[in-house]
Design a protein around this motif. Structure first.
Motif, PDB file in Angstrom:
ATOM      1  N   ALA A   1      -2.191 125.419 125.697  1.00  0.00           N
ATOM      2  CA  ALA A   1      -2.223 126.006 127.041  1.00  0.00           C
ATOM      3  C   ALA A   1      -0.845 125.933 127.702  1.00  0.00           C
ATOM      4  O   ALA A   1      -0.404 126.894 128.350  1.00  0.00           O
ATOM      5  N   ALA A   2      -0.149 124.824 127.521  1.00  0.00           N
ATOM      6  CA  ALA A   2       1.186 124.674 128.101  1.00  0.00           C
ATOM      7  C   ALA A   2       2.171 125.650 127.470  1.00  0.00           C
ATOM      8  O   ALA A   2       3.014 126.231 128.173  1.00  0.00           O
ATOM      9  N   ALA A   3       2.078 125.856 126.158  1.00  0.00           N
ATOM     10  CA  ALA A   3       2.982 126.786 125.477  1.00  0.00           C
ATOM     11  C   ALA A   3       2.743 128.210 125.953  1.00  0.00           C
ATOM     12  O   ALA A   3       3.690 128.962 126.203  1.00  0.00           O
ATOM     13  N   GLU A   4       1.477 128.594 126.097  1.00  0.00           N
ATOM     14  CA  GLU A   4       1.167 129.937 126.584  1.00  0.00           C
ATOM     15  C   GLU A   4       1.621 130.112 128.025  1.00  0.00           C
ATOM     16  O   GLU A   4       2.146 131.162 128.395  1.00  0.00           O
ATOM     17  N   ALA A   5       1.444 129.079 128.846  1.00  0.00           N
ATOM     18  CA  ALA A   5       1.903 129.141 130.239  1.00  0.00           C
ATOM     19  C   ALA A   5       3.422 129.274 130.305  1.00  0.00           C
ATOM     20  O   ALA A   5       3.956 130.000 131.153  1.00  0.00           O
ATOM     21  N   GLU A   6       4.117 128.585 129.420  1.00  0.00           N
ATOM     22  CA  GLU A   6       5.580 128.675 129.393  1.00  0.00           C
ATOM     23  C   GLU A   6       6.039 130.069 128.996  1.00  0.00           C
ATOM     24  O   GLU A   6       7.006 130.598 129.548  1.00  0.00           O
TER      25      GLU A   6
ATOM     26  N   PRO B   1       2.019 135.914 126.017  1.00  0.00           N
ATOM     27  CA  PRO B   1       1.431 134.703 125.446  1.00  0.00           C
ATOM     28  C   PRO B   1       0.703 134.961 124.135  1.00  0.00           C
ATOM     29  O   PRO B   1       0.427 134.038 123.378  1.00  0.00           O
ATOM     30  N   SER B   2       0.435 136.221 123.837  1.00  0.00           N
ATOM     31  CA  SER B   2      -0.243 136.541 122.580  1.00  0.00           C
ATOM     32  C   SER B   2       0.680 136.390 121.372  1.00  0.00           C
ATOM     33  O   SER B   2       0.221 136.442 120.234  1.00  0.00           O
ATOM     34  N   ALA B   3       1.980 136.189 121.617  1.00  0.00           N
ATOM     35  CA  ALA B   3       2.937 136.045 120.513  1.00  0.00           C
ATOM     36  C   ALA B   3       2.583 134.849 119.640  1.00  0.00           C
ATOM     37  O   ALA B   3       2.783 134.884 118.423  1.00  0.00           O
ATOM     38  N   LEU B   4       2.048 133.807 120.246  1.00  0.00           N
ATOM     39  CA  LEU B   4       1.672 132.636 119.454  1.00  0.00           C
ATOM     40  C   LEU B   4       0.556 132.989 118.478  1.00  0.00           C
ATOM     41  O   LEU B   4       0.636 132.680 117.290  1.00  0.00           O
ATOM     42  N   ALA B   5      -0.472 133.646 118.980  1.00  0.00           N
ATOM     43  CA  ALA B   5      -1.602 134.012 118.120  1.00  0.00           C
ATOM     44  C   ALA B   5      -1.186 135.032 117.060  1.00  0.00           C
ATOM     45  O   ALA B   5      -1.626 134.956 115.913  1.00  0.00           O
ATOM     46  N   GLU B   6      -0.338 135.977 117.453  1.00  0.00           N
ATOM     47  CA  GLU B   6       0.110 136.999 116.509  1.00  0.00           C
ATOM     48  C   GLU B   6       0.867 136.405 115.330  1.00  0.00           C
ATOM     49  O   GLU B   6       0.861 136.961 114.240  1.00  0.00           O
ATOM     50  N   ASN B   7       1.540 135.278 115.551  1.00  0.00           N
ATOM     51  CA  ASN B   7       2.314 134.628 114.492  1.00  0.00           C
ATOM     52  C   ASN B   7       1.608 133.394 113.940  1.00  0.00           C
ATOM     53  O   ASN B   7       2.220 132.583 113.252  1.00  0.00           O
ATOM     54  N   ASN B   8       0.331 133.277 114.258  1.00  0.00           N
ATOM     55  CA  ASN B   8      -0.490 132.175 113.765  1.00  0.00           C
ATOM     56  C   ASN B   8       0.091 130.808 114.125  1.00  0.00           C
ATOM     57  O   ASN B   8       0.097 129.882 113.321  1.00  0.00           O
TER      58      ASN B   8
ATOM     59  N   LEU C   1      11.938 132.307 114.991  1.00  0.00           N
ATOM     60  CA  LEU C   1      12.555 133.621 115.190  1.00  0.00           C
ATOM     61  C   LEU C   1      11.498 134.720 115.275  1.00  0.00           C
ATOM     62  O   LEU C   1      11.587 135.616 116.118  1.00  0.00           O
ATOM     63  N   LEU C   2      10.490 134.674 114.403  1.00  0.00           N
ATOM     64  CA  LEU C   2       9.430 135.682 114.422  1.00  0.00           C
ATOM     65  C   LEU C   2       8.643 135.630 115.733  1.00  0.00           C
ATOM     66  O   LEU C   2       8.308 136.664 116.310  1.00  0.00           O
ATOM     67  N   THR C   3       8.338 134.433 116.183  1.00  0.00           N
ATOM     68  CA  THR C   3       7.583 134.271 117.427  1.00  0.00           C
ATOM     69  C   THR C   3       8.395 134.782 118.609  1.00  0.00           C
ATOM     70  O   THR C   3       7.876 135.480 119.482  1.00  0.00           O
ATOM     71  N   THR C   4       9.667 134.452 118.650  1.00  0.00           N
ATOM     72  CA  THR C   4      10.526 134.902 119.744  1.00  0.00           C
ATOM     73  C   THR C   4      10.648 136.420 119.740  1.00  0.00           C
ATOM     74  O   THR C   4      10.581 137.064 120.788  1.00  0.00           O
ATOM     75  N   ALA C   5      10.805 137.008 118.568  1.00  0.00           N
ATOM     76  CA  ALA C   5      10.940 138.463 118.473  1.00  0.00           C
ATOM     77  C   ALA C   5       9.675 139.180 118.906  1.00  0.00           C
ATOM     78  O   ALA C   5       9.742 140.213 119.574  1.00  0.00           O
ATOM     79  N   SER C   6       8.508 138.658 118.545  1.00  0.00           N
ATOM     80  CA  SER C   6       7.263 139.350 118.897  1.00  0.00           C
ATOM     81  C   SER C   6       6.838 139.077 120.338  1.00  0.00           C
ATOM     82  O   SER C   6       5.979 139.788 120.856  1.00  0.00           O
ATOM     83  N   ALA C   7       7.418 138.079 120.982  1.00  0.00           N
ATOM     84  CA  ALA C   7       7.051 137.768 122.366  1.00  0.00           C
ATOM     85  C   ALA C   7       7.713 138.711 123.350  1.00  0.00           C
ATOM     86  O   ALA C   7       7.292 138.821 124.496  1.00  0.00           O
ATOM     87  N   LYS C   8       8.746 139.413 122.926  1.00  0.00           N
ATOM     88  CA  LYS C   8       9.496 140.281 123.850  1.00  0.00           C
ATOM     89  C   LYS C   8       8.811 141.588 124.066  1.00  0.00           C
ATOM     90  O   LYS C   8       8.063 142.118 123.428  1.00  0.00           O
TER      91      LYS C   8
END
Length: 124
Positions: free
Chosen positions: A37-42, A50-57, A117-124
């Motif tokens: 929850a804290a990571a998604e809030a950040e 916040p879906s970038a986390l789920a998209e990258n498992n 890197l993958l998570t950062t790229a897909s979060a944008k």
């Protein structure tokens, strides 16, 4: 067989190694949902999806198959106990198993920057 100083060192180091691998899943079971929850809030605070986390498992609540490797590494604790007991089987199995576990560690460590890197790229 007499327990030498090297056997003691090997046994203690293997027990510490196994303990280190068990800390992450225990922390994930206890605090995983809060950290997720804290990571998604950040991500939201930074204006990212916040879906970038789920998209990258990427998840912080350990469970299921994610527990196999850390708990499987507890095999090293058995090797440590065998070495502390001065058993020849402990030395032989250590020569076989320990390099495999160290190779897995290297793979995990090297995969983390790629995942970041993958998570950062897909979060944008």
């Amino acid at each position: 067989m007499e327990l030498t100083k090297n056997h003691r060192y090997a046994g203690v180091l293997q027990l510490l190694y196994a303990l280190a691998f068990l800390i992450a899943p225990v922390a994930g079971l206890v605090y995983g949902a809060d950290v997720q929850a804290a990571a998604e809030a950040e991500l939201i605070r930074q204006g990212l999806s916040p879906s970038a986390l789920a998209e990258n498992n990427v998840h912080f609540d350990e469970g299921g198959y994610a527990l196999l490797v850390p708990v499987g590494t507890a095999v090293v604790a058995v090797l440590g106990a065998l070495n502390l007991a001065g058993r020849r089987a402990g030395r032989i199995l250590t020569l076989i198993a320990q390099p495999l576990f160290l190779a897995m560690d290297v793979i995990v460590i090297l995969s983390q920057p790629t995942l970041a890197l993958l998570t950062t790229a897909s979060a944008k």
